[in-house]
Design an enzyme around this catalytic site. Sequence first.
Site, PDB file in Angstrom:
ATOM      1  N   ASP A   1     -47.153  -7.873  22.277  1.00 24.78           N
ATOM      2  CA  ASP A   1     -46.574  -7.000  23.283  1.00 24.78           C
ATOM      3  C   ASP A   1     -47.303  -5.664  23.148  1.00 24.78           C
ATOM      4  O   ASP A   1     -47.534  -5.187  22.028  1.00 24.78           O
ATOM      5  CB  ASP A   1     -45.082  -6.829  23.021  1.00 24.78           C
ATOM      6  CG  ASP A   1     -44.375  -6.144  24.190  1.00 24.78           C
ATOM      7  OD1 ASP A   1     -43.559  -6.810  24.826  1.00 24.78           O
ATOM      8  OD2 ASP A   1     -44.644  -4.945  24.448  1.00 24.78           O
TER       9      ASP A   1
ATOM     10  N   HIS B   1     -38.854  -8.766  27.282  1.00 24.61           N
ATOM     11  CA  HIS B   1     -40.221  -8.591  26.792  1.00 24.61           C
ATOM     12  C   HIS B   1     -40.756  -9.869  26.166  1.00 24.61           C
ATOM     13  O   HIS B   1     -41.871 -10.286  26.437  1.00 24.61           O
ATOM     14  CB  HIS B   1     -40.264  -7.462  25.751  1.00 24.61           C
ATOM     15  CG  HIS B   1     -40.459  -6.120  26.364  1.00 24.61           C
ATOM     16  ND1 HIS B   1     -41.641  -5.435  26.281  1.00 24.61           N
ATOM     17  CD2 HIS B   1     -39.623  -5.352  27.101  1.00 24.61           C
ATOM     18  CE1 HIS B   1     -41.520  -4.285  26.934  1.00 24.61           C
ATOM     19  NE2 HIS B   1     -40.308  -4.209  27.428  1.00 24.61           N
TER      20      HIS B   1
HETATM   21  C1  U2F Z   1     -36.539  -4.366  30.577  1.00 25.40           C
HETATM   22  O1  U2F Z   1     -35.924  -4.979  31.671  1.00 25.40           O
HETATM   23  P1  U2F Z   1     -34.631  -5.871  31.896  1.00 25.40           P
HETATM   24  O2  U2F Z   1     -34.574  -6.996  30.973  1.00 25.40           O
HETATM   25  O3  U2F Z   1     -33.384  -5.067  32.021  1.00 25.40           O
HETATM   26  O4  U2F Z   1     -34.882  -6.298  33.447  1.00 25.40           O
HETATM   27  P2  U2F Z   1     -36.005  -7.139  34.179  1.00 25.40           P
HETATM   28  O5  U2F Z   1     -37.399  -6.774  33.825  1.00 25.40           O
HETATM   29  O6  U2F Z   1     -35.655  -6.971  35.597  1.00 25.40           O
HETATM   30  O7  U2F Z   1     -35.756  -8.613  33.701  1.00 25.40           O
HETATM   31  C2  U2F Z   1     -34.532  -9.244  33.826  1.00 25.40           C
HETATM   32  C3  U2F Z   1     -34.784 -10.742  33.779  1.00 25.40           C
HETATM   33  O8  U2F Z   1     -33.543 -11.416  33.582  1.00 25.40           O
HETATM   34  C4  U2F Z   1     -33.366 -12.406  34.574  1.00 25.40           C
HETATM   35  C5  U2F Z   1     -34.238 -11.975  35.743  1.00 25.40           C
HETATM   36  C6  U2F Z   1     -35.399 -11.263  35.064  1.00 25.40           C
HETATM   37  O9  U2F Z   1     -36.436 -12.182  34.763  1.00 25.40           O
HETATM   38  O10 U2F Z   1     -34.618 -13.087  36.504  1.00 25.40           O
HETATM   39  N1  U2F Z   1     -31.944 -12.497  34.981  1.00 25.40           N
HETATM   40  C7  U2F Z   1     -31.454 -13.712  35.335  1.00 25.40           C
HETATM   41  O11 U2F Z   1     -32.154 -14.723  35.350  1.00 25.40           O
HETATM   42  N2  U2F Z   1     -30.122 -13.801  35.693  1.00 25.40           N
HETATM   43  C8  U2F Z   1     -29.301 -12.729  35.723  1.00 25.40           C
HETATM   44  O12 U2F Z   1     -28.130 -12.908  36.057  1.00 25.40           O
HETATM   45  C9  U2F Z   1     -29.834 -11.463  35.358  1.00 25.40           C
HETATM   46  C10 U2F Z   1     -31.163 -11.380  35.001  1.00 25.40           C
HETATM   47  C11 U2F Z   1     -36.628  -2.875  30.884  1.00 25.40           C
HETATM   48  F1  U2F Z   1     -35.347  -2.363  30.977  1.00 25.40           F
HETATM   49  C12 U2F Z   1     -37.400  -2.651  32.184  1.00 25.40           C
HETATM   50  O13 U2F Z   1     -37.468  -1.278  32.483  1.00 25.40           O
HETATM   51  C13 U2F Z   1     -38.789  -3.260  32.072  1.00 25.40           C
HETATM   52  O14 U2F Z   1     -39.460  -3.155  33.297  1.00 25.40           O
HETATM   53  C14 U2F Z   1     -38.673  -4.739  31.658  1.00 25.40           C
HETATM   54  C15 U2F Z   1     -40.014  -5.398  31.443  1.00 25.40           C
HETATM   55  O15 U2F Z   1     -40.772  -4.723  30.478  1.00 25.40           O
HETATM   56  O16 U2F Z   1     -37.885  -4.885  30.470  1.00 25.40           O
END
Ligand code: U2F
Length: 456
Positions: free
Chosen positions: A120, A20
């Site tokens: 946010d 976020h």
């Molecule tokens: C929450 O999401 P998360 O943080 O679990 O997952 P993503 O929105 O998919 O974001 C993960 C980010 O971490 C990066 C990837 C994404 O930008 O490129 N990343 C990485 O660079 N290398 C890795 O090995 C693993 C990940 C929530 F759980 C979701 O439901 C929401 O949609 C989201 C946004 O609000 O936040």
Amino acid sequence: ERRWLDAPHVALLAFPFGTHAAPLFSLARALAAAAPGAAFSFFNSARSNASIARSTAAAGPAPENLRVYDVADGCPTGYEIPADDPEEEVRVFLGLTPANFREKMAAADGGRKVSCLMSDAFLWFAEEMAEEMGVPWVPLWTGGPASLAAHLHTDLLRLTIGAGKQDVPARADEHLNFVPGLSSLRVRDLPEGVVFGNLNSEFSRLLHRMADKLPRAAAVALNTFAGLDPALDVEFAARFNTSLPIGPLNLLAPSPPEPDRHACLPWLDRQAPSSVAYVSFGTVISLPTAELAELAAGLEASGAPFLWSLKDECKERLPVGFLDRTGSRGLLVPWAPQVEVLGHVAVGAFVTHCGWNSVVESLEGGVPMLCRPFLGDQRINARVVSHVWKIGIGFEGGTLTCSGVEEALDVILKTEEGKRMRERAGKLRNKAVRAIDQDGSSVQNFKALVRIATGN
Ligand code: U2F
């Protein structure tokens, strides 16, 4: 002296969990660069600020007119998130709000008066703070747009479907054709806490309040782009004072490429085009052990080369001998430069939880998805991917199974249908790239955001 005090000062309040705060910070950087005459103050927990500082180090120092402040998060040094209660840290943090933000804001930038409050969207109380200060509130929604439409209509959904049951209600398969923008989605795709699940959870209450406040915002910024989902464009334009889709944020306000510490990219260079399955479940989810074993078995059975971003502590839970048996065609890393990975020609499928950032990055790479959603917006994002855009396959039963993974990977990597998914994903990528063109819709909306934020 007086002129300095009167210059625009934009305060940005971050939600320091999951992915976020990082997109809000990228936006702050982009705004600060676009409005050098204004001051920007970014408020976030020390832990989240430190993590952002690590991942953006390669970009060099932030613009001089952007200052970063740590706010209290209530977690003592060495605090570990309890495995049985991952929401604890969120509750503790929210319990300190908004006093923790107020305290730091009072002293920020030499006490220069705040002229716009960005936050946010989760931080609904920022609307009340902005109202008290007599300044505009501009929230950023970082999740999937379909889930936002669902939250905006929580009351209507509860009235129509009924609410309060812990399980998915009997009407789970009904289409949401009475909710603007969601007609092709079903009751079961909704985020938990809207009509089923715990309606009194921290998140459920927070999102309900947010839905109430968003229509009062001066503008709502969204990490999506016009044309990705035309029905939602119409809905947000009607619902908000100003709807500003400015995504994909990571293209509009790119961070420097992540360092490739585990040599994923040279490994991908050695693989055939569109042959590799990339696996990651984002920053919040950790697969239960039984499902981890099913996924590992499915990857093994499919015979496809794979790149798996898996934290070291989860590696210990893999089936015995898995690494020895698959070492010649699989690479396991604790963190991958995901944007670059998904943009690599060798990657042909993405096994994902459908966190919104991952979905957007997959779309930018033109990579079809194998969707295993867990919570929040992920189920509805997954349904949009598989049934609206038709660029992926969902796991209807919910959990991953060995045969399910093997079959879905076969379809995506080896069949004509998989090829068509890739073509459709490629078309969405082109739309995304056009949105951040010089005259693209997201660039225009970003300029409007700069004007609103700086009062010009
Ligand atoms: C929450 O999401 P998360 O943080 O679990 O997952 P993503 O929105 O998919 O974001 C993960 C980010 O971490 C990066 C990837 C994404 O930008 O490129 N990343 C990485 O660079 N290398 C890795 O090995 C693993 C990940 C929530 F759980 C979701 O439901 C929401 O949609 C989201 C946004 O609000 O936040």
